[in-house]
Design a protein around this motif. Structure first.
Motif, short mmCIF file in Angstrom:
data_model
loop_
_atom_site.label_atom_id
_atom_site.label_comp_id
_atom_site.label_asym_id
_atom_site.label_seq_id
_atom_site.Cartn_x
_atom_site.Cartn_y
_atom_site.Cartn_z
N GLY A 76 24.93 -29.12 9.74
CA GLY A 76 23.94 -29.73 8.85
C GLY A 76 24.54 -29.94 7.48
O GLY A 76 25.74 -29.74 7.28
N ILE A 77 23.71 -30.30 6.53
CA ILE A 77 24.16 -30.45 5.15
C ILE A 77 23.89 -29.13 4.44
O ILE A 77 22.77 -28.62 4.46
CB ILE A 77 23.44 -31.62 4.46
CG1 ILE A 77 23.89 -32.93 5.09
CG2 ILE A 77 23.71 -31.62 2.97
CD1 ILE A 77 23.21 -34.15 4.54
N ASP A 146 19.86 -47.38 -4.10
CA ASP A 146 20.88 -46.71 -4.89
C ASP A 146 21.34 -45.48 -4.12
O ASP A 146 20.69 -45.06 -3.16
CB ASP A 146 20.26 -46.29 -6.24
CG ASP A 146 21.30 -46.02 -7.32
OD1 ASP A 146 22.51 -46.07 -7.03
OD2 ASP A 146 20.89 -45.78 -8.46
N ARG A 147 22.44 -44.87 -4.53
CA ARG A 147 22.83 -43.60 -3.94
C ARG A 147 21.68 -42.63 -4.18
O ARG A 147 21.15 -42.56 -5.29
CB ARG A 147 24.10 -43.07 -4.60
CG ARG A 147 25.34 -43.86 -4.23
CD ARG A 147 26.54 -43.30 -4.93
NE ARG A 147 26.43 -43.37 -6.38
CZ ARG A 147 26.70 -44.45 -7.10
NH1 ARG A 147 27.06 -45.56 -6.50
NH2 ARG A 147 26.59 -44.41 -8.41
N HIS A 148 21.31 -41.89 -3.16
CA HIS A 148 20.20 -40.96 -3.33
C HIS A 148 20.28 -39.80 -2.34
O HIS A 148 20.94 -39.90 -1.32
CB HIS A 148 18.85 -41.69 -3.18
CG HIS A 148 18.63 -42.29 -1.83
ND1 HIS A 148 19.12 -43.53 -1.47
CD2 HIS A 148 17.94 -41.84 -0.75
CE1 HIS A 148 18.75 -43.80 -0.23
NE2 HIS A 148 18.03 -42.79 0.23
N ALA A 149 19.63 -38.71 -2.70
CA ALA A 149 19.45 -37.59 -1.79
C ALA A 149 18.03 -37.66 -1.27
O ALA A 149 17.11 -38.02 -2.01
CB ALA A 149 19.69 -36.27 -2.53
N CYS A 150 17.84 -37.35 0.00
CA CYS A 150 16.51 -37.40 0.60
C CYS A 150 16.06 -36.00 0.97
O CYS A 150 16.79 -35.26 1.62
CB CYS A 150 16.53 -38.30 1.83
SG CYS A 150 14.91 -38.44 2.61
N ALA A 179 6.90 -42.20 1.99
CA ALA A 179 8.06 -41.75 1.22
C ALA A 179 7.94 -42.23 -0.21
O ALA A 179 7.39 -43.29 -0.48
CB ALA A 179 9.35 -42.28 1.84
N ILE A 180 8.44 -41.41 -1.14
CA ILE A 180 8.43 -41.72 -2.58
C ILE A 180 9.87 -41.63 -3.08
O ILE A 180 10.61 -40.72 -2.71
CB ILE A 180 7.58 -40.69 -3.36
CG1 ILE A 180 6.10 -40.87 -3.04
CG2 ILE A 180 7.79 -40.83 -4.86
CD1 ILE A 180 5.21 -39.89 -3.78
N GLU A 191 14.79 -39.29 -2.91
CA GLU A 191 13.77 -39.75 -1.97
C GLU A 191 13.07 -38.50 -1.42
O GLU A 191 13.71 -37.50 -1.14
CB GLU A 191 14.40 -40.53 -0.83
CG GLU A 191 13.41 -40.92 0.25
CD GLU A 191 14.04 -41.65 1.43
OE1 GLU A 191 13.32 -41.94 2.39
OE2 GLU A 191 15.26 -41.94 1.39
N PHE A 192 11.77 -38.61 -1.28
CA PHE A 192 10.98 -37.55 -0.65
C PHE A 192 10.26 -38.21 0.52
O PHE A 192 9.43 -39.09 0.31
CB PHE A 192 9.98 -36.95 -1.63
CG PHE A 192 10.65 -36.25 -2.79
CD1 PHE A 192 10.92 -34.89 -2.73
CD2 PHE A 192 11.02 -36.96 -3.92
CE1 PHE A 192 11.55 -34.25 -3.77
CE2 PHE A 192 11.66 -36.33 -4.98
CZ PHE A 192 11.92 -34.98 -4.91
#
Length: 195
Positions: A76-77, A146-150, A179-180, A191-192
């Protein structure tokens, strides 16, 4: 069943298949990316499988596949590193707005820069107070471009209320899924997504 190919077309096709299969079946194809830092060419070898036959005047083709699976035990991450200009300002956002808690067990004083580790479920965000090489302006309005973490969450509508109350801008998923997308004080996109 009526023949789909004339006898001469079937023989010609069989010859082409056998000739190309002899060349391509189990022949490794090379990919040679150079990874930063070592200056050497690292080769990954993939074997492809191609097969064809003419049986009963019907052509069967086996799709190309990777026969050697790359497996080194991905689980996983563990964490996502996020750059920030001011650690206290970022902690105000991540702790007091988003409700993330610091992982006190992670060393933050052993690194040559200030930082903090925040729990995101069983994984973490590593805030690092370092210069950001990315521009803070001119970024896409929608963080999904854009580059993002979810981050997976249970209730997008509740987070929407929290962001509204704090006056933090966001955009909703363009696909209509729950999602937001928002940005932290350093314009890092987050991102959520509701699961």
């Amino acid at each position: 069943m009526a023949s789909l190919l004339s006898p001469s077309a079937a023989i010609s096709l069989r010859h082409k298949l056998n000739r190309s299969s002899a060349v391509s079946a189990n022949t490794p194809s090379k990919i040679c990316p150079t990874f930063p830092g070592n200056g050497r060419c690292q080769r990954l070898s993939f074997k492809t499988k191609a097969a064809g036959s003419v049986e009963g005047n019907v052509l069967d083709k086996e799709s190309a596949s990777i026969s050697d699976k790359i497996d080194y035990g991905v689980v996983g991450i563990h964490h996502v590193g996020i750059l920030c200009e001011n650690l206290e300002r970022s902690l105000e956002f991540y702790q007091n707005i988003l409700g993330l808690e610091i992982n006190e067990a992670r060393p933050h004083d052993k690194l040559p820069y200030r930082g903090a580790w925040l729990w995101v479920g069983s994984e973490m965000i590593h805030l690092m107070e370092l210069p950001n090489p990315d521009p803070l302006i001119g970024r896409p309005e929608h963080g999904g471009r854009d580059r993002h973490a979810c981050i997976s969450i249970r209730d997008v509508s509740k987070l929407q209320e929290i962001l509204d109350k704090a006056g933090i801008p966001y955009t909703l998923s363009r696909s209509g899924r729950p999602a937001i997308f928002t940005r932290d004080p350093d314009a890092n996109a987050l991102e959520f997504t509701q699961v």
